[in-house]
Design a protein around this motif. Structure first.
Motif: not given
Ligand code: B12
Length: 212
Positions: A53, A63, A105, A147, A149, A151, A176, A180
């Motif tokens: 980040a 990776l 996941k 799952s 991750m 947006t 379900m 993140a």
């Protein structure tokens, strides 16, 4: 340096040739498999996430570290997942279309299996149609776990729920969601039955949903 710190460094460096020996060394020292998983293998991925980040590392480093982490986790799986658990029910899990993140996941799947759920793991980058097909082909599936991750890919969860509704399957399953960027308001907005932020609470959620 502790054995866990050694393992952290090995994952961080993506040193897959030595990851199994380092995991074994932690186990030989009497460290619990779940602690080896969380502290030894997942923690360095979280730390690399911060470096990524901040722009200090890039996709290739992530990776190779992920590959080393997965190799170590595969070794721990038989120690965490017991084969003779009574079946709590069947679930199908995936990372949604367009999304190549599967570490979280996989952890949720592993803990669900250890809690006695039978889980069909479809993998990552899974289209809404593939989820519909999996549910159509197996009447015993009671839970779908998705799952995301990114947006950008979290909306594929909504598309999958819409596809299940169109196929007349929505009321047959509990859904379900997690990952993140996913939060409770989003889960409610897309019509999921539940959301959780980590693998242990995902197991609690699955148990609650199956009891409904
Ligand atoms: C490892 C990683 C990768 C690896 C993935 C390897 C793999 N096989 O999974 C690789 C290198 C492939 C990768 C690629 C990319 N990544 Co990436 N990646 C990450 C990183 C560092 C860690 C993710 C992870 O594994 N965390 C550890 C696990 C244990 O945690 P988790 O996934 O959150 O899962 C837990 C919970 O969320 C929950 N959970 C998860 N799923 C589910 C499901 C259910 C049903 C439930 C109930 C709970 C649940 O339980 C899990 C266990 O506790 C994150 C940073 C971060 N902080 O998340 C970025 C991150 C997700 N990536 C990011 C980006 C931008 C990318 C790329 C676009 C980079 C690029 N320029 O190419 C590509 C996208 C590729 C694609 N199409 O998917 C961004 C996303 C930003 C955004 N807002 O969308 C992040 C947040 C980094 C950042 N801060 O910028 N990435």
């Amino acid at each position: 340096m502790s054995k866990i710190t050694d393992l952290n460094k090995i994952v961080e460096n993506g040193d897959f040739e030595n990851v199994e020996a380092a995991v074994q060394s932690c186990l030989d020292d009497g460290i619990e498999p779940m602690d080896v998983l969380n502290e030894g293998l997942v923690e360095p991925i979280n730390q690399l996430g911060e470096k990524f980040a901040n722009g200090d590392i890039f996709v290739p480093e992530l990776l190779i570290a992920s590959r080393a982490m997965k190799q170590g986790a595969a070794m721990l799986k038989p120690l965490i997942v017991s084969e003779d658990n009574p079946s709590m029910g069947k679930a199908v899990f995936c990372t949604v279309e367009g999304d190549m993140h599967d570490i979280g996941k996989n952890l949720v799947v592993m803990l669900l299996e250890s809690a006695g759920f039978e889980v069909e793991d479809l993998g990552m980058d899974i289209s809404p149609e593939a989820v519909v097909e999996a549910v159509q082909n197996d009447e015993s599936i009671k839970i779908i776990g998705m799952s995301a991750m990114l947006t950008t890919t979290m909306y594929a969860m909504q598309e999958t729920i819409e596809a299940l509704t169109e196929a007349g399957l929505r009321d047959r399953v509990k859904i379900m969601v997690g990952g993140a960027p996913v939060h409770e308001d989003f889960a409610n907005m897309i019509g999921a039955d539940g959301f959780s932020t980590n693998a242990p609470t995902a197991v609690d959620l699955a148990e609650k949903l199956i009891a409904q």
